[in-house]
Design a protein around this motif. Sequence first.
Motif, PDB file in Angstrom:
ATOM      1  N   ALA A  76     -49.392   8.884 -86.963  1.00  9.24           N
ATOM      2  CA  ALA A  76     -48.758   8.750 -88.270  1.00  9.24           C
ATOM      3  C   ALA A  76     -47.919   9.981 -88.605  1.00  9.24           C
ATOM      4  N   GLY A  77     -46.687   9.749 -88.999  1.00  8.40           N
ATOM      5  CA  GLY A  77     -45.803  10.826 -89.430  1.00  8.40           C
ATOM      6  C   GLY A  77     -45.180  11.643 -88.318  1.00  8.40           C
ATOM      7  N   ALA A  78     -45.495  11.339 -87.066  1.00  6.77           N
ATOM      8  CA  ALA A  78     -44.947  12.123 -85.947  1.00  6.77           C
ATOM      9  C   ALA A  78     -43.489  11.742 -85.705  1.00  6.77           C
ATOM     10  N   ARG A  79     -42.697  12.712 -85.259  1.00  6.93           N
ATOM     11  CA  ARG A  79     -41.292  12.485 -84.922  1.00  6.93           C
ATOM     12  C   ARG A  79     -41.100  12.677 -83.428  1.00  6.93           C
ATOM     13  N   ASN A  85     -35.816  11.845 -82.648  1.00  4.50           N
ATOM     14  CA  ASN A  85     -36.227  12.239 -83.992  1.00  4.50           C
ATOM     15  C   ASN A  85     -36.673  11.063 -84.861  1.00  4.50           C
ATOM     16  N   GLU A 107     -39.140   8.691 -86.758  1.00  9.14           N
ATOM     17  CA  GLU A 107     -40.456   8.921 -87.345  1.00  9.14           C
ATOM     18  C   GLU A 107     -41.324   7.675 -87.200  1.00  9.14           C
ATOM     19  N   ASP A 108     -42.619   7.882 -86.988  1.00 12.40           N
ATOM     20  CA  ASP A 108     -43.605   6.806 -86.854  1.00 12.40           C
ATOM     21  C   ASP A 108     -43.341   5.879 -85.670  1.00 12.40           C
ATOM     22  N   LYS A 109     -42.719   6.388 -84.630  1.00 12.99           N
ATOM     23  CA  LYS A 109     -42.472   5.604 -83.420  1.00 12.99           C
ATOM     24  C   LYS A 109     -43.139   6.237 -82.203  1.00 12.99           C
ATOM     25  N   CYS A 156     -42.387   7.498 -77.029  1.00 14.88           N
ATOM     26  CA  CYS A 156     -41.630   7.003 -78.178  1.00 14.88           C
ATOM     27  C   CYS A 156     -41.249   5.557 -77.876  1.00 14.88           C
TER      28      CYS A 156
END
Length: 82
Positions: free
Chosen positions: A20-23, A28, A30-32, A46
């Motif tokens: 959660a919240g990672a980039r 870049n 987010e949330d992937k 990713c």
Amino acid sequence: MRCCAIPGCDDMSVRKHFIAGARCPKCNAEDKVRFCREGVREWIECVACGYSGDDPGQPEHPQPEPAADADAVGVVRFAPKP
């Protein structure tokens, strides 16, 4: 049997969890980003751009913790009995 909710994923030996919240370090997004583990190997992926790399939270060569100083002075407080 499916190992996760991702369509086409049937690999039961690899555990995958979204962070959660990672980039993503590449695109870049987010949330992937998801954390993957297979045995002792850990990495991130990713799902947006396909980036895959070692988990940045894991050092390549973990450093041993320094030994506690035997001559160090500490304070210990004991609570009184009721």
